[in-house]
Design a protein around this motif. Structure first.
Motif, PDB file in Angstrom:
ATOM      1  N   ALA A   1       3.299  -1.854   0.403  1.00  9.13           N
ATOM      2  CA  ALA A   1       2.377  -1.345   1.418  1.00  9.13           C
ATOM      3  C   ALA A   1       1.683  -0.073   0.936  1.00  9.13           C
ATOM      4  CB  ALA A   1       3.126  -1.101   2.730  1.00  9.13           C
ATOM      5  N   GLU A   2       2.448   0.826   0.326  1.00  6.45           N
ATOM      6  CA  GLU A   2       1.859   2.064  -0.200  1.00  6.45           C
ATOM      7  C   GLU A   2       0.845   1.768  -1.294  1.00  6.45           C
ATOM      8  OE1 GLU A   2       5.039   4.673  -1.411  1.00  6.45           O
ATOM      9  OE2 GLU A   2       5.903   4.684   0.611  1.00  6.45           O
ATOM     10  N   SER A   3       1.162   0.820  -2.163  1.00  7.68           N
ATOM     11  CA  SER A   3       0.264   0.537  -3.293  1.00  7.68           C
ATOM     12  C   SER A   3      -1.071  -0.057  -2.856  1.00  7.68           C
ATOM     13  CB  SER A   3       0.946  -0.375  -4.315  1.00  7.68           C
ATOM     14  OG  SER A   3       1.032  -1.700  -3.838  1.00  7.68           O
ATOM     15  N   VAL A   4      -1.100  -0.734  -1.710  1.00  7.01           N
ATOM     16  CA  VAL A   4      -2.351  -1.306  -1.208  1.00  7.01           C
ATOM     17  C   VAL A   4      -2.889  -0.530  -0.009  1.00  7.01           C
ATOM     18  CG1 VAL A   4      -1.892  -3.614  -2.132  1.00  7.01           C
ATOM     19  CG2 VAL A   4      -1.174  -3.067   0.213  1.00  7.01           C
ATOM     20  N   ASP A   5      -2.257   0.620   0.273  1.00  8.82           N
ATOM     21  CA  ASP A   5      -2.675   1.515   1.347  1.00  8.82           C
ATOM     22  C   ASP A   5      -2.777   0.806   2.699  1.00  8.82           C
ATOM     23  OD1 ASP A   5      -3.327   4.055   2.287  1.00  8.82           O
ATOM     24  OD2 ASP A   5      -5.493   3.688   2.092  1.00  8.82           O
ATOM     25  N   LYS A   6      -1.684   0.108   3.049  1.00  8.54           N
ATOM     26  CA  LYS A   6      -1.616  -0.597   4.324  1.00  8.54           C
ATOM     27  C   LYS A   6      -0.360  -0.189   5.076  1.00  8.54           C
ATOM     28  CE  LYS A   6      -5.161  -3.358   3.802  1.00  8.54           C
ATOM     29  NZ  LYS A   6      -6.264  -3.455   4.721  1.00  8.54           N
ATOM     30  N   GLU A   7      -0.466  -0.158   6.388  1.00  8.85           N
ATOM     31  CA  GLU A   7       0.701   0.045   7.237  1.00  8.85           C
ATOM     32  C   GLU A   7       1.483  -1.261   7.289  1.00  8.85           C
ATOM     33  OE1 GLU A   7       1.712   2.825   9.032  1.00  8.85           O
ATOM     34  OE2 GLU A   7       0.135   3.909   7.937  1.00  8.85           O
TER      35      GLU A   7
ATOM     36  N   GLU B   1       8.080  -1.478   1.342  1.00 10.22           N
ATOM     37  CA  GLU B   1       7.373  -0.190   1.510  1.00 10.22           C
ATOM     38  C   GLU B   1       6.490   0.159   0.318  1.00 10.22           C
ATOM     39  OE1 GLU B   1       9.984   2.576   4.531  1.00 10.22           O
ATOM     40  OE2 GLU B   1      10.646   2.452   2.443  1.00 10.22           O
TER      41      GLU B   1
ATOM     42  N   ASN C   1      -2.461  -7.592   3.609  1.00 10.78           N
ATOM     43  CA  ASN C   1      -1.621  -7.128   4.712  1.00 10.78           C
ATOM     44  C   ASN C   1      -0.162  -7.222   4.319  1.00 10.78           C
ATOM     45  OD1 ASN C   1      -4.143  -8.635   6.036  1.00 10.78           O
ATOM     46  ND2 ASN C   1      -3.556  -6.887   7.288  1.00 10.78           N
TER      47      ASN C   1
END
Length: 186
Positions: free
Chosen positions: A63-69, A60, A46
């Protein structure tokens, strides 16, 4: 069950009086990918951030690298130093560290800001027990949270932080087991 919180102090930002919308500088933007690389392989579950733009921008890429908001948590915002700008920032902060109950007019004392940060930290520890969580935040608040668990994290420690900076705090429930700095300056 251990929980790892990766506190990320935001990258360098452009100074503006608008604390909430202050963006990263060019050098700060350049560091965003390095922050994501620093956390690569940590199995991040998270990503949480202060509502301030510079903190959100810094996490950011993670978050993008782990595909999380990115989950915004208001209580990870920077401490309110005072209601107006101060003439000598270093002096103003050192005064707060020398007297944790003291606050400048309209600002938060160390005690107040620390209590807010610890409340948020405990919420994260309870909600994400056993997970690896990134928290995009600010230098003063991050060190106040760390100081709650260990007083070696103090004003001098804060003064030596970099922008950005990354610290991994490992917990067993609410007990801090150890702290590791992950950020490597060039």
């Amino acid at each position: 069950m251990q929980t790892n919180l990766y506190f990320v102090r935001h990258a360098h930002s452009i100074y503006t009086p608008d604390e909430i919308n202050r963006p990263l500088s060019e050098s700060g933007i350049a560091d965003v990918e390095r922050v994501a690389e620093c956390l690569f392989g940590q199995r991040i579950g998270n990503v949480i951030s202060s509502p301030y733009k510079r903190a959100i921008q810094t996490v950011e890429a993670i978050a993008e690298s782990v595909d999380k908001e990115i989950i915004v948590m208001e209580d990870f915002r920077e401490r309110q130093l005072s209601e107006t700008s101060v003439d000598d920032f270093q002096f103003a902060v050192s005064k707060l560290w020398s007297d944790p109950a003291f606050s400048w007019k309209g600002g938060e004392s160390n005690d107040t800001a620390q209590n807010r940060g610890i409340k948020a930290t405990f919420q994260v520890l309870e909600r994400y027990m056993g997970k690896n969580v990134v928290i995009g935040t600010h230098g003063n608040l991050m060190v106040l949270i760390m100081n709650y668990f260990d007083d070696r994290f103090d004003y001098t420690f804060w003064r030596n932080l970099t922008m950005p900076d990354v610290y991994k705090l490992t917990f067993e429930a609410r007990k801090l087991l150890f702290v590791e700095r992950l950020w490597k300056q060039d």
